[in-house]
Design a protein around this motif. Structure first.
Motif, PDB file in Angstrom:
ATOM      1  N   PRO A 125      -6.202  20.557   3.357  1.00 20.01           N
ATOM      2  CA  PRO A 125      -5.807  19.947   4.768  1.00 20.01           C
ATOM      3  C   PRO A 125      -4.758  18.838   4.719  1.00 20.01           C
ATOM      4  CG  PRO A 125      -8.061  20.127   4.226  1.00 20.01           C
ATOM      5  CD  PRO A 125      -7.359  20.629   2.882  1.00 20.01           C
ATOM      6  N   LYS A 126      -4.721  18.155   3.460  1.00 23.98           N
ATOM      7  CA  LYS A 126      -3.654  17.139   3.364  1.00 23.98           C
ATOM      8  C   LYS A 126      -2.348  17.663   3.334  1.00 23.98           C
ATOM      9  CE  LYS A 126      -2.356  13.190   0.249  1.00 23.98           C
ATOM     10  NZ  LYS A 126      -2.527  12.405  -0.688  1.00 23.98           N
ATOM     11  N   GLU A 127      -1.896  18.788   2.624  1.00 20.99           N
ATOM     12  CA  GLU A 127      -0.813  19.377   2.873  1.00 20.99           C
ATOM     13  C   GLU A 127      -0.450  19.769   4.059  1.00 20.99           C
ATOM     14  OE1 GLU A 127      -0.201  21.257  -1.697  1.00 20.99           O
ATOM     15  OE2 GLU A 127      -1.711  22.020  -0.474  1.00 20.99           O
ATOM     16  N   ARG A 128      -1.315  20.569   4.790  1.00 18.60           N
ATOM     17  CA  ARG A 128      -1.281  21.048   6.108  1.00 18.60           C
ATOM     18  C   ARG A 128      -0.787  19.864   6.855  1.00 18.60           C
ATOM     19  NH1 ARG A 128      -5.521  24.497   4.499  1.00 18.60           N
ATOM     20  NH2 ARG A 128      -7.146  23.073   5.660  1.00 18.60           N
ATOM     21  N   ALA A 129      -1.635  18.715   7.020  1.00 17.51           N
ATOM     22  CA  ALA A 129      -1.122  17.764   7.949  1.00 17.51           C
ATOM     23  C   ALA A 129       0.146  17.282   7.503  1.00 17.51           C
ATOM     24  CB  ALA A 129      -1.974  16.551   7.430  1.00 17.51           C
ATOM     25  N   ALA A 130       0.462  17.153   6.362  1.00 16.08           N
ATOM     26  CA  ALA A 130       1.817  16.635   6.023  1.00 16.08           C
ATOM     27  C   ALA A 130       3.105  17.738   6.783  1.00 16.08           C
ATOM     28  CB  ALA A 130       2.250  16.510   4.544  1.00 16.08           C
ATOM     29  N   VAL A 131       2.771  18.873   6.667  1.00 17.38           N
ATOM     30  CA  VAL A 131       3.698  19.934   7.446  1.00 17.38           C
ATOM     31  C   VAL A 131       3.734  19.689   8.986  1.00 17.38           C
ATOM     32  CG1 VAL A 131       4.395  22.199   7.738  1.00 17.38           C
ATOM     33  CG2 VAL A 131       3.615  21.478   5.547  1.00 17.38           C
ATOM     34  N   PHE A 132       2.241  19.415   9.334  1.00 12.32           N
ATOM     35  CA  PHE A 132       2.209  19.229  10.835  1.00 12.32           C
ATOM     36  C   PHE A 132       3.004  18.256  11.275  1.00 12.32           C
ATOM     37  CE2 PHE A 132      -0.975  20.100  14.248  1.00 12.32           C
ATOM     38  CZ  PHE A 132      -0.752  19.228  15.154  1.00 12.32           C
ATOM     39  N   HIS A 133       2.979  17.017  10.542  1.00 10.51           N
ATOM     40  CA  HIS A 133       3.701  15.592  10.956  1.00 10.51           C
ATOM     41  C   HIS A 133       5.308  15.816  10.976  1.00 10.51           C
ATOM     42  CE1 HIS A 133       4.123  11.009  10.222  1.00 10.51           C
ATOM     43  NE2 HIS A 133       4.492  11.304  11.397  1.00 10.51           N
ATOM     44  N   ARG A 134       5.540  16.499   9.957  1.00 11.27           N
ATOM     45  CA  ARG A 134       7.049  16.727   9.676  1.00 11.27           C
ATOM     46  C   ARG A 134       7.512  17.403  10.997  1.00 11.27           C
ATOM     47  NH1 ARG A 134      10.637  16.430   5.653  1.00 11.27           N
ATOM     48  NH2 ARG A 134       9.460  14.519   5.490  1.00 11.27           N
ATOM     49  N   TRP A 135       6.798  18.418  11.352  1.00 10.97           N
ATOM     50  CA  TRP A 135       7.328  18.952  12.614  1.00 10.97           C
ATOM     51  C   TRP A 135       7.276  18.015  13.760  1.00 10.97           C
ATOM     52  CZ3 TRP A 135      10.567  22.542  12.267  1.00 10.97           C
ATOM     53  CH2 TRP A 135      10.641  23.453  11.406  1.00 10.97           C
ATOM     54  N   LEU A 136       6.416  17.200  13.869  1.00  7.79           N
ATOM     55  CA  LEU A 136       6.401  16.448  14.896  1.00  7.79           C
ATOM     56  C   LEU A 136       7.622  15.406  14.935  1.00  7.79           C
ATOM     57  CD1 LEU A 136       2.878  15.163  15.013  1.00  7.79           C
ATOM     58  CD2 LEU A 136       3.877  16.956  16.583  1.00  7.79           C
ATOM     59  N   GLN A 137       8.075  15.146  13.540  1.00  8.50           N
ATOM     60  CA  GLN A 137       9.121  14.229  13.272  1.00  8.50           C
ATOM     61  C   GLN A 137      10.397  15.030  14.111  1.00  8.50           C
ATOM     62  OE1 GLN A 137       8.452  13.546   9.212  1.00  8.50           O
ATOM     63  NE2 GLN A 137       7.915  11.419   9.591  1.00  8.50           N
ATOM     64  N   VAL A 138      10.910  16.290  13.453  1.00 11.41           N
ATOM     65  CA  VAL A 138      11.609  16.996  14.005  1.00 11.41           C
ATOM     66  C   VAL A 138      11.787  17.201  15.666  1.00 11.41           C
ATOM     67  CG1 VAL A 138      12.609  19.457  13.688  1.00 11.41           C
ATOM     68  CG2 VAL A 138      11.775  18.206  11.763  1.00 11.41           C
ATOM     69  N   ALA A 139      10.616  17.543  16.014  1.00 15.37           N
ATOM     70  CA  ALA A 139      10.590  17.552  17.449  1.00 15.37           C
ATOM     71  C   ALA A 139      11.129  16.458  18.345  1.00 15.37           C
ATOM     72  CB  ALA A 139       8.978  17.914  17.866  1.00 15.37           C
ATOM     73  N   ASN A 140      10.658  15.090  17.685  1.00 19.79           N
ATOM     74  CA  ASN A 140      11.185  14.024  18.398  1.00 19.79           C
ATOM     75  C   ASN A 140      12.543  13.825  18.167  1.00 19.79           C
ATOM     76  OD1 ASN A 140      10.453  11.526  19.820  1.00 19.79           O
ATOM     77  ND2 ASN A 140      10.674  10.397  17.872  1.00 19.79           N
ATOM     78  N   ILE A 141      13.240  14.173  17.209  1.00 17.51           N
ATOM     79  CA  ILE A 141      14.753  13.899  16.900  1.00 17.51           C
ATOM     80  C   ILE A 141      15.393  15.044  17.855  1.00 17.51           C
ATOM     81  CG2 ILE A 141      16.546  14.010  15.208  1.00 17.51           C
ATOM     82  CD1 ILE A 141      14.469  13.373  13.090  1.00 17.51           C
TER      83      ILE A 141
END
Length: 310
Positions: A125-141
């Motif tokens: 779950p920790k690794e999945r959450a990290a990827v989830f967060h990364r995509w949110l960062q990309v979406a914001n940019i």
């Protein structure tokens, strides 16, 4: 009560407005050469098919760089679409019709499902959450780049049923990630027929990549809900609605992106197809996104977090 003279004046004003819009469309069409617009993306497709392209791992690429690759690629997809394709109802049924719009729609769906797959794939779950967060960062940019195609696609991926049911994963999201997710959801919310997004889009200056899915939705409603003729008269109101729906495509399409390695965006100005900067090599990966179906995503999701864990 209005007089007959007032009615004539109103009809005359509508005719003048329609004539002005038609003149604008004619000027745009005179400068629009769809065979040249699609030439670049077709060349890139052939190049990608003949050459190996390294895959992209979301956590291995900085968010700004990933957003740059995505935005430059999405602009090529957007630039290739011939506006009359949007108004051609056969695009959804005829595989040979509207090839540039079909390419955009197919990519959007593949891209969104691939994003979901990158989130679900890690074991913990920790690794999945990290990827989830990364995509949110990309979406914001991408939102800062005004690439709304990417924002909608990324949200479609991380909010898909297969991803969002992963409660062990979403509980691992940081407060920063949760706040960013809510901010993005609010900005792209369907409330009021996407009122927030429409307001932002109306105020945008180029470069910008609108979400064409909403344009197609608007055109479908206009076509289904309005007759072409009112008695023996042309339904000018319907023609005006169609023009307004397509106007964002016409307004943004000629203006390309310059995004330097630091992520600073500027407008390329009026695009010249054969003289603008080439796609970065990393972006060619998006021509080769794997085909992943919704049932595959859901089955993998169940493997990662069973419905009734023992």
């Amino acid at each position: 009560a209005g007089t007959g003279t007032e009615a004539v004046v109103v009809r005359d004003a509508s005719v003048v407005m329609l004539a002005q819009n038609l003149r604008r469309l004619r000027r745009i069409q005179e400068n629009f050469q769809p065979e040249k617009h699609s030439r670049s993306i077709e060349f890139c497709e052939k190049f990608a098919a003949r050459n190996s392209t390294p895959s992209i791992e979301p956590l291995a690429v900085k968010p700004g760089q990933l957003a740059r690759y995505i935005t430059l690629f999405h602009y090529e997809l957007f630039y290739a679409v011939d506006p009359p394709e949007l108004m051609d109802s056969k695009w959804n049924n005829d595989k040979d019709g509207c090839p540039n719009l079909r390419r955009y729609v197919d990519h959007f769906n593949l891209f969104s499902r691939w994003i979901a797959h990158t989130v679900i794939s890690p074991v913990t779950p920790k690794e999945r959450a990290a990827v989830f967060h990364r995509w949110l960062q990309v979406a914001n940019i991408c939102r800062q780049h005004q690439n709304y195609t990417a924002v909608f696609a990324i949200l479609g991926g991380v909010l898909s049923t297969a991803v969002y049911r992963l409660k062990q994963t979403t509980r691992k999201l940081s407060k920063e990630a949760e706040d960013l997710l809510q901010e993005l959801k609010d900005a792209m919310s369907p409330r009021g027929s996407y009122a927030s997004y429409r307001k932002v889009l109306a105020a945008c200056e180029p470069p910008c990549i609108p979400y064409l899915g909403l344009v197609l939705q608007d055109l479908t409603f206009i076509e289904d809900g309005n007759p072409d003729m009112l008695g023996e008269a042309i339904n000018f109101g319907k023609r005006k609605q169609v023009f307004n729906a397509v106007s964002h495509v016409l307004r943004f399409q000629p203006h390309g992106y310059l995004i330097n390695s630091d992520g600073i965006v500027s407008s390329l100005g009026a695009v010249k197809t054969l003289s603008r900067p080439q796609l970065p090599s990393e972006a060619f990966f998006f021509f080769k996104l794997p085909i992943i179906w919704e049932d595959e995503l859901y089955n993998l999701s169940i493997q990662r977090e069973p419905k009734n864990p023992t």
